[in-house]
Design a protein around this motif. Structure first.
Motif, PDB file in Angstrom:
ATOM      1  N   GLY A  70      40.347  18.695  44.429  1.00 45.29           N
ATOM      2  CA  GLY A  70      39.487  17.769  43.719  1.00 45.29           C
ATOM      3  C   GLY A  70      38.432  18.439  42.867  1.00 45.29           C
ATOM      4  O   GLY A  70      37.609  17.760  42.254  1.00 45.29           O
ATOM      5  N   ARG A  71      38.421  19.786  42.822  1.00 44.13           N
ATOM      6  CA  ARG A  71      37.418  20.500  42.017  1.00 44.13           C
ATOM      7  C   ARG A  71      38.093  21.465  41.054  1.00 44.13           C
ATOM      8  O   ARG A  71      37.501  22.457  40.625  1.00 44.13           O
ATOM      9  N   GLY A  72      39.351  21.186  40.684  1.00 40.76           N
ATOM     10  CA  GLY A  72      40.137  22.111  39.881  1.00 40.76           C
ATOM     11  C   GLY A  72      39.611  22.327  38.481  1.00 40.76           C
ATOM     12  O   GLY A  72      39.998  23.289  37.818  1.00 40.76           O
ATOM     13  N   GLU A  73      38.717  21.449  37.997  1.00 35.91           N
ATOM     14  CA  GLU A  73      38.167  21.651  36.654  1.00 35.91           C
ATOM     15  C   GLU A  73      37.086  22.731  36.633  1.00 35.91           C
ATOM     16  O   GLU A  73      36.671  23.188  35.563  1.00 35.91           O
ATOM     17  N   TYR A  74      36.628  23.144  37.812  1.00 37.10           N
ATOM     18  CA  TYR A  74      35.602  24.188  37.898  1.00 37.10           C
ATOM     19  C   TYR A  74      36.244  25.554  38.114  1.00 37.10           C
ATOM     20  O   TYR A  74      37.349  25.676  38.641  1.00 37.10           O
ATOM     21  N   ARG A  75      35.529  26.590  37.694  1.00 36.85           N
ATOM     22  CA  ARG A  75      35.989  27.967  37.838  1.00 36.85           C
ATOM     23  C   ARG A  75      35.086  28.696  38.831  1.00 36.85           C
ATOM     24  O   ARG A  75      33.886  28.422  38.911  1.00 36.85           O
ATOM     25  N   LEU A  76      35.663  29.613  39.590  1.00 36.44           N
ATOM     26  CA  LEU A  76      34.899  30.425  40.535  1.00 36.44           C
ATOM     27  C   LEU A  76      34.721  31.823  39.953  1.00 36.44           C
ATOM     28  O   LEU A  76      35.689  32.573  39.820  1.00 36.44           O
ATOM     29  N   PRO A  77      33.496  32.200  39.573  1.00 39.59           N
ATOM     30  CA  PRO A  77      33.253  33.553  39.055  1.00 39.59           C
ATOM     31  C   PRO A  77      33.481  34.585  40.154  1.00 39.59           C
ATOM     32  O   PRO A  77      33.081  34.376  41.305  1.00 39.59           O
ATOM     33  N   LEU A  78      34.102  35.724  39.808  1.00 38.70           N
ATOM     34  CA  LEU A  78      34.550  36.684  40.814  1.00 38.70           C
ATOM     35  C   LEU A  78      33.809  38.022  40.792  1.00 38.70           C
ATOM     36  O   LEU A  78      34.303  38.997  41.335  1.00 38.70           O
ATOM     37  N   GLY A  79      32.675  38.094  40.190  1.00 38.80           N
ATOM     38  CA  GLY A  79      31.947  39.359  40.124  1.00 38.80           C
ATOM     39  C   GLY A  79      31.578  39.668  38.687  1.00 38.80           C
ATOM     40  O   GLY A  79      31.511  38.782  37.836  1.00 38.80           O
ATOM     41  N   LEU A  80      31.363  40.956  38.402  1.00 42.41           N
ATOM     42  CA  LEU A  80      30.974  41.364  37.060  1.00 42.41           C
ATOM     43  C   LEU A  80      32.131  41.972  36.276  1.00 42.41           C
ATOM     44  O   LEU A  80      32.416  41.561  35.158  1.00 42.41           O
ATOM     45  N   GLY A  81      32.801  42.945  36.862  1.00 34.95           N
ATOM     46  CA  GLY A  81      33.848  43.643  36.126  1.00 34.95           C
ATOM     47  C   GLY A  81      33.248  44.666  35.179  1.00 34.95           C
ATOM     48  O   GLY A  81      32.045  44.647  34.861  1.00 34.95           O
ATOM     49  N   GLY A  82      34.084  45.566  34.709  1.00 36.46           N
ATOM     50  CA  GLY A  82      33.610  46.656  33.862  1.00 36.46           C
ATOM     51  C   GLY A  82      33.011  46.188  32.545  1.00 36.46           C
ATOM     52  O   GLY A  82      31.991  46.711  32.092  1.00 36.46           O
ATOM     53  N   SER A 104      29.740  36.155  41.423  1.00 33.39           N
ATOM     54  CA  SER A 104      29.122  36.845  40.278  1.00 33.39           C
ATOM     55  C   SER A 104      27.610  36.871  40.410  1.00 33.39           C
ATOM     56  O   SER A 104      26.960  37.851  40.032  1.00 33.39           O
ATOM     57  N   GLY A 105      27.027  35.798  40.949  1.00 31.54           N
ATOM     58  CA  GLY A 105      25.591  35.791  41.183  1.00 31.54           C
ATOM     59  C   GLY A 105      25.180  36.862  42.175  1.00 31.54           C
ATOM     60  O   GLY A 105      24.188  37.564  41.984  1.00 31.54           O
ATOM     61  N   HIS A 106      25.964  37.020  43.246  1.00 27.07           N
ATOM     62  CA  HIS A 106      25.686  38.070  44.230  1.00 27.07           C
ATOM     63  C   HIS A 106      25.812  39.458  43.586  1.00 27.07           C
ATOM     64  O   HIS A 106      24.979  40.341  43.836  1.00 27.07           O
ATOM     65  N   ALA A 107      26.849  39.633  42.764  1.00 26.71           N
ATOM     66  CA  ALA A 107      27.047  40.933  42.114  1.00 26.71           C
ATOM     67  C   ALA A 107      25.933  41.225  41.122  1.00 26.71           C
ATOM     68  O   ALA A 107      25.448  42.364  41.019  1.00 26.71           O
ATOM     69  N   ALA A 108      25.495  40.218  40.386  1.00 27.26           N
ATOM     70  CA  ALA A 108      24.409  40.408  39.424  1.00 27.26           C
ATOM     71  C   ALA A 108      23.098  40.728  40.145  1.00 27.26           C
ATOM     72  O   ALA A 108      22.284  41.530  39.654  1.00 27.26           O
TER      73      ALA A 108
END
Length: 404
Positions: A70-82, A104-108
């Motif tokens: 039911g939340r497929g329109e949202y994306r889950l950020p996975l970190g920062l990346g290079g 991504s918030g935790h990584a930032a």
């Protein structure tokens, strides 16, 4: 230090790909900051066809589709990346703003701490309440613990209502929490936007009392409580119609639960202002919001508000003056407003036009207190305070080292 000296790296789980109240506030903030000469870089998941164009420079974050039914329109950020890490080094921010406690918030946050840059987090929703709407309420204490660790590692928080600040303090999320409330665009939301012809075109008679729901049609907005309350009103034979403005994955469920309801669909801009002002009573049963932009917008349109007495609405609605607040019931972690109590609060507005007009007018007067420019200046001032505090600490540490 001036606003024009700021270099802000802003991280968002959803900056523009799906429109919601949180990213509308973030885009307005970025526009205000850019207008005062600040440099802003936004990092968020991007999609091929976003709901609207972003304000400012937007850099994509690694992400996947949200793995929740039911939340497929949202994306889950996975970190920062290079790519993002290199872009941050090139941009050289002097403040990092986190608007979502996702990976991504935790990584930032870790990146900012590694580079001795202060971090401000803004709280936009009651994430810890979401599991109860997906039969996962047992996870709520775990999520509270994760949020507490995340927020306490930041330098400060801002939240959109006094009631939310009180809640965050009680949960020991931080002890430095400022108020970043929300504004309302009075060129869009006003009682003057009421349109009787539009009402007639969707099947509302001039003397019908339309109870309005506005928002994304997802279960955590309290759709079940809304539907149960309408059932109570029908049992009491209280005359009313239901007007739903919005769309989302739970629309089918909501349509089945509200036979005879008028579903106007998703609206923005002038069309949204017209639709909202053309209702008669605004009903917001949600307990997941930290402010409730839709509540303020309804007040600006001259509608009395009946809402759950939860964070957000309790800071906006003046009980018995601009509407009614209904207390929550139930065990800790599963509180919800009582549908019978909500029906009791709504019923007089359906039968007493004088009361409806008086409370609606009082709400519109109160909405005039919310100016976007003054509100966003508070965030800029908080950035500057955190940067200056960090520089003072760095100078003191350097002086101690030099004296040793």
């Amino acid at each position: 230090m001036e606003t024009s000296d700021l270099r802000i790296a802003l991280f968002s789980g959803n900056y523009n790909y799906t429109r919601d109240g949180a990213n509308q506030a973030l885009n307005r903030l970025v526009g205000s900051l850019l207008g005062k000469g600040a440099a802003v870089r936004v990092y968020s998941p991007t999609v091929e066809k976003p709901d609207f164009e972003p304000t400012g420079d937007l850099i994509g974050l690694p992400n996947v589709r949200m793995p929740v039914k039911g939340r497929g329109e949202y994306r889950l950020p996975l970190g920062l990346g290079g790519k993002v890490s290199r872009d941050l080094l090139k941009f050289q921010p002097n403040i990092v703003h986190l608007s979502s406690p996702d990976p991504s918030g935790h990584a930032a946050l870790r990146w900012a701490q590694d580079h001795d840059i202060p971090v401000l987090a803004s709280v936009h929703t009651r994430f810890e309440t979401y599991p109860r709407y997906y039969k996962l309420a047992f996870l709520e204490p775990v999520i509270v613990g994760i949020l507490r660790r995340f927020y306490n590692r930041c330098d400060a928080l801002v939240a959109p209502s006094h009631s939310m600040i009180d809640e965050l303090l009680a949960m020991k999320m931080h002890d430095d929490i400022g108020l970043w409330t929300r504004g309302v665009d009075r060129t869009v939301f006003s009682s003057e936007r009421r349109d009787m012809e539009w009402r007639r075109s969707i099947g509302l008679a001039d003397d019908d009392v339309a109870i309005v729901f506005l928002g994304r049609l997802v279960m955590e907005k309290g759709l079940d409580v809304f539907a149960e309350t309408i059932v109570q009103l029908r049992r009491r034979q209280i005359p009313h119609k239901v007007l739903v403005i919005g769309d989302g994955p739970a629309r089918g469920w909501f349509e089945e639960a509200l036979p005879g309801g008028i579903f106007a669909g998703f609206k923005t801009g002038a069309e949204l202002g017209r639709a909202l002002a053309s209702g008669d009573v605004f009903f917001n049963p949600s307990v997941t919001e930290t402010f409730g932009n839709v509540t303020l917008e309804a007040m600006a349109c001259g509608l009395p508000v009946v809402a759950a007495g939860a964070t957000g609405a309790s800071s906006l609605v003046n009980e018995g003056v601009t509407g009614r607040l209904v207390a929550l019931k139930g065990k800790k972690g599963a509180e919800a407003p009582d549908s019978e109590g909500l029906a009791e609060a709504i019923a007089p507005y359906c039968t007493d036009p004088g009361l409806r007009m008086a409370h609606g007018a009082a709400g519109e007067d109160r909405s005039r207190e919310y100016s976007w420019e003054a509100i966003n200046s508070i965030v800029a001032d908080t950035y500057i305070r955190l940067i200056e505090d960090r520089r003072a600490l760095q100078a003191a540490e350097a002086a101690v080292e030099a004296a040793a």
